[in-house]
Design an enzyme around this catalytic site. Structure first.
Site, mmCIF file in Angstrom:
data_model
loop_
_atom_site.group_PDB
_atom_site.id
_atom_site.type_symbol
_atom_site.label_atom_id
_atom_site.label_comp_id
_atom_site.label_asym_id
_atom_site.label_seq_id
_atom_site.Cartn_x
_atom_site.Cartn_y
_atom_site.Cartn_z
ATOM 1 N N GLU A 92 48.372 42.398 49.014
ATOM 2 C CA GLU A 92 48.640 42.633 47.677
ATOM 3 C C GLU A 92 49.268 44.113 47.393
ATOM 4 O OE1 GLU A 92 46.340 40.547 44.001
ATOM 5 O OE2 GLU A 92 45.285 42.068 45.128
ATOM 6 N N ASP B 49 38.648 34.941 48.071
ATOM 7 C CA ASP B 49 38.225 36.603 48.046
ATOM 8 C C ASP B 49 36.604 35.911 48.241
ATOM 9 O OD1 ASP B 49 40.595 37.548 47.586
ATOM 10 O OD2 ASP B 49 40.333 37.843 45.219
#
Length: 307
Positions: free
Chosen positions: A142, A255
């Protein structure tokens, strides 16, 4: 050098989650059935998951000097995470739009990295001591690839275990794989990286072989409700999913897996056992709404593993 805990390089965003029966078409407005705002970002979520799973965690990033940035600091303080984070007034803290199907829990996400989009190799160099002293280093995609690569280079040179979550799927040079002890994509990301469809375990193993051929130490491919595949050069084993209750929301499950896996590795677990720990962490997380708030505590994970 004494090594301990987990260092995570990634981004923080504020998640703006909307629940509805469908995604609106262009030009369409629909009524939703729920809304929540809370801390998110793959890197920050993984840091929270690792901290709740019992690891000593440092988080490396950039945020804005704004209300969302204040929320980031409060989030890390509440979880006992040490921030190694620059703040800037020149860009806002990131944000994410998350659509969640109101009954299935499926999700679609748009992420704007904000200030973290400016993370550079120089920022990572400034946090080098935190990376070198960590037992496990984790990063994703990201933030800019150059920052992720610099973090992996520092960690590899220092002898830290490197975990690379290539999400969201994006372009990068294959030389990055040689810096990864573990590459942890989901099915979609594994297919994007290898061109091999991951529709079953056989496909996952073929994709795993391709990732090993690119230089990764071990491919750990998450398979959603089917668990994960631990695919190394000397063993390839299916890691079963853990059913902890009704699935409410799948956003953040990946995650949770990565954070739990990293925490277990940092605690000295065998890598396959660490993968089972990550799978149990993810199994609990999907029974709760939200991303970072859904991350379970170590005692909950251990209880599920003992069932």
């Amino acid at each position: 050098m004494s090594k301990t805990g987990v260092a995570v390089l990634g981004i923080f965003v504020v998640d703006l989650a909307f629940r509805a029966g469908s995604m609106p078409a262009i030009g369409e407005t629909i009524a939703g059935s729920g809304f929540a705002m809370g801390p998110g970002g793959k890197g920050s979520n993984q840091a929270v998951a690792a901290a709740r799973a019992g690891a000593d965690v440092t988080f490396i990033s950039r945020i804005g000097r704004d209300a969302f940035g204040d929320l980031a600091i409060k989030t890390w303080e509440a979880e006992g995470i040490r921030p190694c984070v620059a703040r800037t007034a020149e860009a806002p803290t990131g944000a994410a739009f998350i659509y969640v199907h109101e009954t299935r829990g499926d999700n679609a996400i748009i992420v704007v990295s904000g200030a973290a989009d400016g993370l550079s190799p120089a920022d990572v160099d400034a946090a080098a001591d935190a990376i070198r002293t960590s037992r496990v280093f984790v990063t994703q995609l990201e933030q800019p690839v150059a920052a992720a690569q610099r973090g992996l280079e520092i960690a590899r040179a220092a002898g830290s275990v490197t975990v690379f979550n290539p999400a969201p799927a994006g372009a990068f040079d294959d030389s990055l794989f040689a810096l990864c002890d573990y590459v942890v994509p989901n099915e979609t990301e594994a297919e994007a990286l290898t061109g091999i469809a991951v529709s079953d375990l056989a496909g996952a193993r073929r994709a795993g072989d391709a990732l090993l051929a690119k230089g990764a130490g071990t491919a750990l491919i998450t398979l959603g409700e089917r668990g994960a595949l631990f695919h190394g050069r000397d063993r390839s084993l299916h890691v079963p999913p853990f059913a902890a209750g009704k699935v409410v929301e799948t956003a953040g499950a990946g995650d949770a897996f990565v954070g739990g896996f990293a925490a277990a590795l940092a605690g000295g677990a065998d890598p396959l056992e660490a993968a089972r720990f990550g799978s149990a962490t993810a199994g609990i997380s999907v029974t709760r709404a939200g991303t970072a708030p859904a991350m379970p505590r170590r005692a909950e994970i251990e209880a599920l593993l003992k069932r």
